[in-house]
Design a protein around this motif. Structure first.
Motif, PDB file in Angstrom:
ATOM      1  N   ASP A 198      -8.495   5.288   3.783  1.00 11.52           N
ATOM      2  CA  ASP A 198      -8.990   6.505   4.033  1.00 11.52           C
ATOM      3  C   ASP A 198      -7.885   7.332   4.862  1.00 11.52           C
ATOM      4  N   LYS A 199      -7.301   8.527   4.573  1.00 13.09           N
ATOM      5  CA  LYS A 199      -6.516   9.198   5.365  1.00 13.09           C
ATOM      6  C   LYS A 199      -5.356   8.233   5.919  1.00 13.09           C
ATOM      7  N   GLY A 200      -4.712   7.794   4.886  1.00 17.85           N
ATOM      8  CA  GLY A 200      -3.468   6.744   5.175  1.00 17.85           C
ATOM      9  C   GLY A 200      -3.631   5.596   6.006  1.00 17.85           C
ATOM     10  N   THR A 201      -4.696   5.068   6.006  1.00 17.77           N
ATOM     11  CA  THR A 201      -5.165   4.085   6.914  1.00 17.77           C
ATOM     12  C   THR A 201      -6.055   2.929   5.969  1.00 17.77           C
ATOM     13  N   VAL A 208      -7.367  -1.906  11.421  1.00 21.30           N
ATOM     14  CA  VAL A 208      -7.207  -0.995  10.816  1.00 21.30           C
ATOM     15  C   VAL A 208      -5.408  -0.991  10.720  1.00 21.30           C
ATOM     16  N   ILE A 209      -4.965  -0.702   9.535  1.00 24.69           N
ATOM     17  CA  ILE A 209      -3.383  -0.691   9.418  1.00 24.69           C
ATOM     18  C   ILE A 209      -2.990   0.614   8.818  1.00 24.69           C
ATOM     19  N   GLU A 210      -2.285   1.156   9.506  1.00 25.51           N
ATOM     20  CA  GLU A 210      -1.470   2.501   8.861  1.00 25.51           C
ATOM     21  C   GLU A 210      -0.840   2.227   8.098  1.00 25.51           C
ATOM     22  N   LEU A 211      -0.742   2.976   6.749  1.00 17.97           N
ATOM     23  CA  LEU A 211      -0.021   3.130   5.594  1.00 17.97           C
ATOM     24  C   LEU A 211       1.171   3.625   5.513  1.00 17.97           C
ATOM     25  N   GLN A 266       4.057   6.410   3.954  1.00 15.81           N
ATOM     26  CA  GLN A 266       3.643   7.407   3.297  1.00 15.81           C
ATOM     27  C   GLN A 266       3.843   7.404   1.852  1.00 15.81           C
ATOM     28  N   ASN A 267       4.541   6.240   1.463  1.00 18.26           N
ATOM     29  CA  ASN A 267       4.831   6.036   0.037  1.00 18.26           C
ATOM     30  C   ASN A 267       3.921   5.054  -0.656  1.00 18.26           C
ATOM     31  N   ALA A 268       2.873   4.783   0.108  1.00 12.89           N
ATOM     32  CA  ALA A 268       1.717   3.987  -0.530  1.00 12.89           C
ATOM     33  C   ALA A 268       0.908   4.857  -1.476  1.00 12.89           C
ATOM     34  N   ASP A 269       0.502   4.456  -2.693  1.00 14.77           N
ATOM     35  CA  ASP A 269      -0.197   4.825  -3.738  1.00 14.77           C
ATOM     36  C   ASP A 269      -1.879   4.420  -3.662  1.00 14.77           C
ATOM     37  N   VAL A 270      -2.704   5.001  -2.898  1.00 16.12           N
ATOM     38  CA  VAL A 270      -4.108   4.607  -2.660  1.00 16.12           C
ATOM     39  C   VAL A 270      -4.836   4.383  -3.808  1.00 16.12           C
ATOM     40  N   ASP A 271      -4.450   5.062  -4.999  1.00 13.52           N
ATOM     41  CA  ASP A 271      -4.995   4.938  -6.139  1.00 13.52           C
ATOM     42  C   ASP A 271      -4.817   3.400  -6.929  1.00 13.52           C
ATOM     43  N   LYS A 272      -3.804   2.855  -6.035  1.00 13.41           N
ATOM     44  CA  LYS A 272      -3.422   1.439  -6.901  1.00 13.41           C
ATOM     45  C   LYS A 272      -3.494   0.371  -5.887  1.00 13.41           C
ATOM     46  N   VAL A 273      -4.710   0.048  -5.671  1.00 12.32           N
ATOM     47  CA  VAL A 273      -5.181  -0.908  -4.421  1.00 12.32           C
ATOM     48  C   VAL A 273      -6.015  -1.951  -5.190  1.00 12.32           C
ATOM     49  N   GLU A 274      -5.411  -3.279  -4.968  1.00 11.60           N
ATOM     50  CA  GLU A 274      -6.123  -4.370  -5.511  1.00 11.60           C
ATOM     51  C   GLU A 274      -6.451  -5.241  -4.378  1.00 11.60           C
ATOM     52  N   ALA A 275      -7.622  -6.068  -4.240  1.00 11.47           N
ATOM     53  CA  ALA A 275      -7.816  -7.032  -3.454  1.00 11.47           C
ATOM     54  C   ALA A 275      -8.409  -8.430  -4.108  1.00 11.47           C
ATOM     55  N   ARG A 276      -7.945  -9.552  -3.332  1.00 10.65           N
ATOM     56  CA  ARG A 276      -8.585 -10.774  -3.902  1.00 10.65           C
ATOM     57  C   ARG A 276      -8.423 -11.634  -2.777  1.00 10.65           C
ATOM     58  N   TYR A 277      -9.812 -12.363  -2.715  1.00 12.56           N
ATOM     59  CA  TYR A 277     -10.150 -13.203  -1.831  1.00 12.56           C
ATOM     60  C   TYR A 277     -10.009 -14.781  -2.479  1.00 12.56           C
ATOM     61  N   ILE A 283      -0.843  -2.946  -2.483  1.00 12.28           N
ATOM     62  CA  ILE A 283      -1.197  -1.441  -2.717  1.00 12.28           C
ATOM     63  C   ILE A 283       0.063  -1.120  -3.187  1.00 12.28           C
ATOM     64  N   GLY A 284       0.018  -0.408  -4.579  1.00 15.05           N
ATOM     65  CA  GLY A 284       1.113   0.156  -5.404  1.00 15.05           C
ATOM     66  C   GLY A 284       2.124   1.288  -4.344  1.00 15.05           C
ATOM     67  N   LYS A 285       3.268   1.416  -4.771  1.00 17.63           N
ATOM     68  CA  LYS A 285       4.037   2.468  -3.995  1.00 17.63           C
ATOM     69  C   LYS A 285       4.026   3.873  -5.351  1.00 17.63           C
TER      70      LYS A 285
END
Length: 144
Positions: free
Chosen positions: A71-74, A105-108, A110-121, A130-132
């Motif tokens: 959310d909002k770059g984080t 909380v991690i600040e991302l 600006q080139n992070a594409d938040v529509d391309k996020v994958e998580a695996r545990y 997180i895609g660029k």
């Protein structure tokens, strides 16, 4: 005349000053991006040409109790690690393992594409990729 002594070896002088500052302020992280040693989960953050890679070390955490949001770059990693190893009816004399709720909380960038996020545990490790954005990726320019 000045009381300042300079031996001529710049690097040894810088090392000496760093040791003095460290002794005055304690063991602060060596990097601005470093965090407290007791922060949970501990993180490794890196990047490649195509993505940003975050690895959170969260042993003893059930995958269903983890929550990853952007959310909002984080990027926020939160969850709960339940207490383990306690014997019912016994008194605790020492407790070295953290249990309870946590949040990182991690600040991302600006080139992070938040529509391309994958998580695996897997095996106590949460891997987040997180895609660029395409515009930020390196590209070869043809010279005419």
């Amino acid at each position: 005349m000045s009381d300042f002594y300079f031996s001529g070896d710049v690097f040894s002088e810088l090392d000496r000053v760093q040791r003095q500052v460290s002794s005055l302020f304690g063991n602060f992280p060596s990097s601005i991006r470093s965090s407290r040693a007791d922060a949970f989960p501990q993180l490794n953050i890196g990047s490649s040409d195509d993505a940003i890679h975050i690895v959170a070390f969260a042993p003893g955490v059930e995958p269903s109790s983890l929550d990853v949001t952007v959310d909002k770059g984080t990027l926020t990693i939160s969850g709960e690690r339940r207490a383990q190893g306690a014997v019912e009816g016994s008194r605790t004399y020492a407790k070295e393992r953290f249990s309870g709720n946590f949040r990182r909380v991690i600040e991302l960038p600006q080139n992070a594409d938040v529509d391309k996020v994958e998580a695996r545990y897997e095996n106590g490790t949460l891997s987040i990729t997180i895609g660029k954005r395409e515009a930020s990726k390196p590209r070869a320019i043809t010279i005419q």
